[in-house]
Structures are given as structure tokens and as C-alpha cells.
Design an enzyme around this catalytic site. Structure first.
Site, PDB file in Angstrom:
ATOM      1  N   SER A 217      39.791 -23.221  20.396  1.00 30.43           N
ATOM      2  CA  SER A 217      40.124 -21.959  19.972  1.00 30.43           C
ATOM      3  C   SER A 217      40.188 -22.093  18.305  1.00 30.43           C
ATOM      4  CB  SER A 217      41.869 -21.902  20.209  1.00 30.43           C
ATOM      5  OG  SER A 217      42.213 -20.122  20.067  1.00 30.43           O
ATOM      6  N   ASN A 218      40.961 -21.109  17.577  1.00 26.94           N
ATOM      7  CA  ASN A 218      40.749 -21.152  16.150  1.00 26.94           C
ATOM      8  C   ASN A 218      42.016 -20.571  15.749  1.00 26.94           C
ATOM      9  OD1 ASN A 218      40.636 -17.997  15.694  1.00 26.94           O
ATOM     10  ND2 ASN A 218      38.653 -18.501  17.290  1.00 26.94           N
ATOM     11  N   HIS A 219      42.082 -20.442  14.415  1.00 26.86           N
ATOM     12  CA  HIS A 219      43.387 -20.233  13.601  1.00 26.86           C
ATOM     13  C   HIS A 219      43.933 -18.637  13.743  1.00 26.86           C
ATOM     14  CE1 HIS A 219      43.906 -24.444  12.730  1.00 26.86           C
ATOM     15  NE2 HIS A 219      42.610 -24.496  12.064  1.00 26.86           N
ATOM     16  N   ALA A 286      38.310 -13.355  16.264  1.00 29.53           N
ATOM     17  CA  ALA A 286      37.568 -14.564  15.988  1.00 29.53           C
ATOM     18  C   ALA A 286      37.362 -14.925  17.397  1.00 29.53           C
ATOM     19  CB  ALA A 286      38.418 -15.744  15.115  1.00 29.53           C
TER      20      ALA A 286
END
Ligand code: PMT
Length: 412
Positions: A217-219, A286
Site C-alpha cells: 500500500s502507500n501513505h 494513490a
């Protein structure tokens, strides 16, 4: 920046006509040449003598001078001007402009002007909020007239509310921005300028399972997308947010949220919503670009050896929407870059067939993932761009939605 520019100022019958005197002084001080057209009603509020003295030009009211029969050509006035500013613009004049009525010199000049036209409404709050006035403003925006929203405050009637003509200093700034190619900001979004429009916003990160307990995943927190969704809803749009597992969701109860986890789920939900009919699409999520090729159905045990994870590309939602694009709507994407920011953003704008792309750079402190602030540049398909200064994500969202509105008004 206004040095040598020809500003044609149209004054209509409104108490705010007194502000036209100061406005003219500011324009002349900036180096602009100002000519003034007044309606007969405007003369009741401010004298032609005052305006002629401040503008250093004779005032034009009638089609011809009754003294000497000299013809005041609305066509040549419209051709002379670099910008035609109607300030204050009364409800009556706005409505006539929207209908194409040409019963005075100010209005005939509007119909023949080839330059950008800007109007700064001024009236009582109920007149301003009336659907007829709002419809006139909507029509005029659609036809490319830049509207400087009325401000809120004490009105000539003694009532408090929205309807005051914006302050001359701000109008002068808007003129500079317009002549510079920057879209006019909507100062107050409380007017439902996007009523009847449908919007879809993607938000947050996606999660791609490696096994039942781990994922890629990402932030992304969902803050930027939520601010945009709230801003769109505030302006009257019917908003659906397709959100991955985010930390923040829109605060407006009017926004519908569809929760998804993976890039594939986000792809399906967004395309389905777009196909239902959509005027505004904002791709702010994102989205994971890769997903594990064969996620394990059981927890992968660590045995001390090296592990290589095979990844497959996910579907590009923005590109899929770009392929299906219909005329009249606006597709806005984001670009989050670490290097070659501008060229990468411009390449995504054209590759994904979008109308505008909002670049936020990982290199800018206080911008991008997780934080409450952002600093972006909006690049538009027509080659123009706008640097939106550092501010809260709410402020940045308002500037982004201004750009979207501007594109919608121009029919892209
Ligand atoms: O959520 P916050 O913490 O507030 O942070 C906001 C943000 C940084 C996430 C947001 O401002 C932002 O930049 N979002 C886009 C991040 C991104 O994935 O950028 P990109 O350059 O990789 O993608 C370009 C565009 O294609 C984006 O509009 C993206 O949504 C879209 N995309 C990308 C991949 C994919 N598979 N599908 C897509 O639709």
C-alpha cells in the site's frame, strides 16, 4: 502589469457605483487607460463628472451625444478594450446580458465585445440568491464571462448577507489574473455553482494482498480527496467518493462514499460510476501500480531464506476513464512525483487523456501524503498552468475546484 491596457468599465445602477470611482483610480494608478460606459440608472448613483475626472476620458451613456449628434460606437468600444469590466453589475443588467437584450450602450457594447468580459455583481442578498439571478450568472459563466463573486457583509438595505460588490483591490487583482490567463477564483463557494453536476472522486490508498495478513500500500490518508469532495458538495455537486482504506473521509453528509480495498475494486467502482453519467471526475487516489501475481491464501511462513515477490501491473483507472471520456465533462488527475516533476506530470496529462493534472511534489515540505497542507501546480490541457500557493488542503481544494469550474464553463 496593467500598463497600457485598455480597460472599459461599465457601471450600472447600484449603490455600489460609488466603489467604481476608487476602482477607476486604482486602474489608472496601475497604468491602465480607462473608458467608462454608464447606464442611465448609474448616473443616479455617481456623477459622470466624477467618473470623467478620474478616468481622464469623457463618459459614455447614450448611443449619440444629444448636443452634437456624435455617435458613440459600441462596436469600436468593444474592439478598443482589452477587458470589459462591468462593476457594479446589477441583477437587471446581468439578466439582460444573459438574455441578449441590448437596450442601452453598456449592453450593446457587451454583445459586440471581443475581449474578455468580467462582471462584479452587487445587489441585495435575496436578489443575489434568487434562482433567476443565479441562473443568469450560470449562463454568463458558461459563455465565458468571469464573475467576481459578491462578498458577504452589511448591505445598503441594512440587512447582512451576500451581495456586496467585491472590493476594488480584489477586482483589480482578478483583472490581472484574467489578462494573465489564470482562471478567476470563486471567492465564496456558498453559491451552489455546481448544482445539477455529478462528480466522482477517487480517494486514499489501495491495498494489494500478499497473503491474508500482509499487503502492498502507500501513505495516502484521503485528506486531499476528502477536501475536494467536500468543496464540490459545498458548491452543490452530487458527489460520490470511491475510497480505499483511508484515515480521513469527507465530512459533508451529502457525499456518498463507496468503500473499496484493491486497485481492481477501485477500477470497477470508478468506471461504473463514470458510466452512470458524470460531469466531474477527480482521480486523487494513490492507486497501487502493482499487485502480487499470486497472493497466498495462507500466511507466508518465514524460513530465513530470501523471498522474491512477483508483481503484475494493476489497471490504470485514470487511463480507462480517459479512454471513455465524453464531451462536456472534466477529468482531473493528480501526479505525485519525486523527480522530473513537471515533465512527468505533463506526460501523464496527455497519456491519460485528462483535462487537467494537479502536481504535488514529494520534494516540497508540507506537501503530498498525510499532511494537512499542500502546494500544487495545476496544468491544463490547453497549455496554461496555475501555481496554487502553499495552504491548507481545504484552500488548495477550493483552487482546484475553481479550475474545474472554469473548464466546465468553457465546455473544456
Ligand atoms: O491522501 P493524502 O494523504 O491527502 O495525499 C494526497 C495525495 C498525495 C495522495 C494526492 O494529492 C495525489 O497526488 N494523488 C495521486 C497519487 C498518485 O498515485 O499519483 P501517480 O502520479 O502515481 O498517478 C497519476 C494519476 O493516475 C493519479 O490521478 C492517479 O490517481 C491515477 N492512477 C494511477 C495509477 C492507477 N492504477 N490508476 C490511476 O487512476
Amino acid at each position: 502589469m496593467l500598463k497600457g491596457k485598455h480597460v472599459l468599465l461599465g457601471i450600472t445602477g447600484s449603490i455600489a457605483a460609488y466603489k467604481a470611482a476608487y476602482l477607476t483610480r486604482l486602474l489608472v494608478k496601475e497604468g491602465a487607460e480607462v473608458k467608462v460606459v454608464m447606464t442611465a440608472a448609474a448616473k443616479q448613483f455617481i456623477t459622470p463628472l466624477t467618473m470623467a475626472t478620474l478616468s481622464h476620458n469623457p463618459i459614455l451613456v447614450e448611443f449619440f451625444d444629444p448636443e452634437n449628434g456624435q455617435w458613440n460606437s459600441h462596436v469600436s468600444l468593444g474592439l478598443w478594450a482589452d477587458i470589459y469590466l462591468i462593476a457594479p453589475a446589477s441583477a437587471d443588467t446581468l439578466s439582460k446580458m444573459a438574455c441578449g437584450i441590448a437596450d442601452n450602450l453598456l449592453l450593446t457594447t457587451y454583445l459586440s465585445a471581443r475581449c474578455p468580459v468580467m462582471a462584479a455583481p452587487a445587489m441585495d442578498l435575496d436578489m443575489y440568491a434568487h434562482p433567476a439571478t443565479q441562473e443568469s450568472l450560470r449562463i454568463l459563466r458558461k459563455r465565458g464571462v468571469s464573475i467576481v463573486e459578491a462578498a458577504s457583509g452589511e448591505l445598503a438595505s441594512g440587512l447582512e448577507g451576500k451581495g456586496r460588490m467585491e472590493e476594488p483591490e480584489i477586482i483589480v487583482e482578478r483583472i490581472k489574473e484574467l489578462l494573465d490567463g489564470v482562471p478567476v477564483r470563486q471567492e465564496s463557494p456558498s453559491v451552489r455553482t455546481l448544482a445539477g453536476r455529478r462528480a466522482v472522486v477517487t480517494s486514499g490508498p489501495t491495498r494489494e494482498a500478499i497473503d491474508p495478513v500482509r499487503f502492498i500500500s502507500n501513505h495516502s490518508s484521503g485528506k486531499m480527496a476528502s477536501a475536494i469532495a467536500d468543496e464540490l458538495a459545498l458548491r452543490g455537486a452530487d458527489v460520490t467518493v470511491v475510497s480505499g482504506p483511508a484515515a480521513v473521509y469527507p465530512s459533508s453528509p451529502e457525499v456518498e462514499v463507496q468503500n473499496v480495498i484493491t486497485a481492481e475494486e477501485m477500477y470497477r467502482a470508478t468506471v461504473r460510476e463514470y458510466d452512470r453519467g458524470c460531469d466531474i471526475t477527480v482521480l486523487c487516489a494513490a492507486v497501487a501500480d502493482f499487485t502480487p501475481a499470486s497472493p497466498s491464501s495462507t500466511k507466508i511462513k518465514k524460513d530465513g531464506s530470501r523471498m522474491i515477490l512477483e508483481l503484475l501491473p494493476t489497471k490504470d483507472i485514470a487511463a480507462a476513464i480517459g479512454e471513455r471520456r465524453r464531451s462536456g465533462g472534466v477529468i482531473a488527475g493528480f501526479a505525485l512525483e519525486t523527480d522530473n516533476a513537471r515533465s512527468n506530470a505533463l506526460s501523464k496529462l496527455s497519456r491519460k487523456n485528462m483535462d487537467m493534472i494537479v502536481l504535488n511534489s514529494m520534494g516540497d515540505p508540507g506537501a503530498g501524503f498525510g499532511v494537512d497542507t499542500n502546494k500544487v501546480t495545476v496544468f491544463r490541457r490547453d497549455g496554461t498552468s496555475q501555481d496554487v500557493p502553499f495552504g491548507s488542503k481545504k484552500e488548495v481544494a477550493a483552487a482546484i475546484v475553481d479550475n474545474i469550474e472554469n473548464l466546465l464553463e468553457r465546455g473544456c
